[in-house]
Scaffold this motif. Structure first.
Motif, PDB file in Angstrom:
ATOM      1  N   GLU A  94      23.530 -43.698 -29.500  1.00  0.00           N
ATOM      2  CA  GLU A  94      23.097 -42.356 -29.094  1.00  0.00           C
ATOM      3  C   GLU A  94      23.327 -41.347 -30.225  1.00  0.00           C
ATOM      4  N   ILE A 144      19.718 -39.653 -29.510  1.00  0.00           N
ATOM      5  CA  ILE A 144      19.011 -39.897 -28.249  1.00  0.00           C
ATOM      6  C   ILE A 144      20.030 -39.966 -27.116  1.00  0.00           C
ATOM      7  N   ASP A 145      19.546 -39.854 -25.884  1.00  0.00           N
ATOM      8  CA  ASP A 145      20.383 -40.044 -24.701  1.00  0.00           C
ATOM      9  C   ASP A 145      19.944 -41.320 -24.012  1.00  0.00           C
ATOM     10  N   ILE A 146      20.908 -42.185 -23.714  1.00  0.00           N
ATOM     11  CA  ILE A 146      20.603 -43.456 -23.056  1.00  0.00           C
ATOM     12  C   ILE A 146      21.195 -43.402 -21.652  1.00  0.00           C
ATOM     13  N   ASP A 147      20.314 -43.482 -20.655  1.00  0.00           N
ATOM     14  CA  ASP A 147      20.758 -43.439 -19.254  1.00  0.00           C
ATOM     15  C   ASP A 147      21.368 -44.782 -18.862  1.00  0.00           C
ATOM     16  N   SER A 181      19.016 -47.854 -18.671  1.00  0.00           N
ATOM     17  CA  SER A 181      18.668 -48.390 -19.996  1.00  0.00           C
ATOM     18  C   SER A 181      19.859 -49.105 -20.616  1.00  0.00           C
ATOM     19  N   ILE A 200      14.406 -49.922 -26.250  1.00  0.00           N
ATOM     20  CA  ILE A 200      14.973 -48.713 -25.660  1.00  0.00           C
ATOM     21  C   ILE A 200      15.051 -47.593 -26.700  1.00  0.00           C
ATOM     22  N   ILE A 201      15.528 -47.897 -27.882  1.00  0.00           N
ATOM     23  CA  ILE A 201      15.630 -46.877 -28.933  1.00  0.00           C
ATOM     24  C   ILE A 201      14.245 -46.300 -29.243  1.00  0.00           C
ATOM     25  N   SER A 253      11.563 -46.255 -27.377  1.00  0.00           N
ATOM     26  CA  SER A 253      11.010 -45.465 -26.268  1.00  0.00           C
ATOM     27  C   SER A 253      11.696 -44.100 -26.170  1.00  0.00           C
ATOM     28  N   LYS A 254      12.997 -44.056 -26.429  1.00  0.00           N
ATOM     29  CA  LYS A 254      13.719 -42.784 -26.384  1.00  0.00           C
ATOM     30  C   LYS A 254      13.302 -41.877 -27.544  1.00  0.00           C
ATOM     31  N   GLN A 274      10.056 -40.015 -26.851  1.00  0.00           N
ATOM     32  CA  GLN A 274      10.038 -38.981 -25.784  1.00  0.00           C
ATOM     33  C   GLN A 274      10.083 -37.580 -26.351  1.00  0.00           C
TER      34      GLN A 274
END
Length: 83
Positions: A52, A57-60, A63, A76-77, A79-80, A83
């Motif tokens: 992060e 980025i913020d990872i929920d 994810s 995931i990286i 796609s974040k 955004q």
């Protein structure tokens, strides 16, 4: 950002947590953090926090639970970042 660039940055992030340096040297997109690199689940949380910070980025939680392989982490990286 290209996969190779992301993987390069990931290598620096995960290296301090890896218990199997041979596996680290042979890291591929299919490498599994737990079974291949012998990283424990507590350290996986640290890796997520480091990712992060490094990629801003913020990872929920949903994810984060999927980040078990290099390939899943790349997805995931990317796609974040999009955004």
């Amino acid at each position: 950002m290209e996969n190779i660039e992301i993987i390069d940055r990931l290598k620096h992030i995960i290296k301090p947590y890896v218990n199997d340096q041979n596996a680290m040297e042979n890291l591929t997109e299919s490498t599994d953090f737990i079974s291949d690199l012998k990283i424990n689940s507590a350290n996986l949380v640290d890796i997520v926090l480091d990712v992060e910070e490094a990629f801003k980025i913020d990872i929920d939680n949903e994810s984060m639970e999927k980040m078990l392989t290099i390939d899943a982490t790349l997805t995931i990286i990317k796609s974040k970042l999009a955004q």
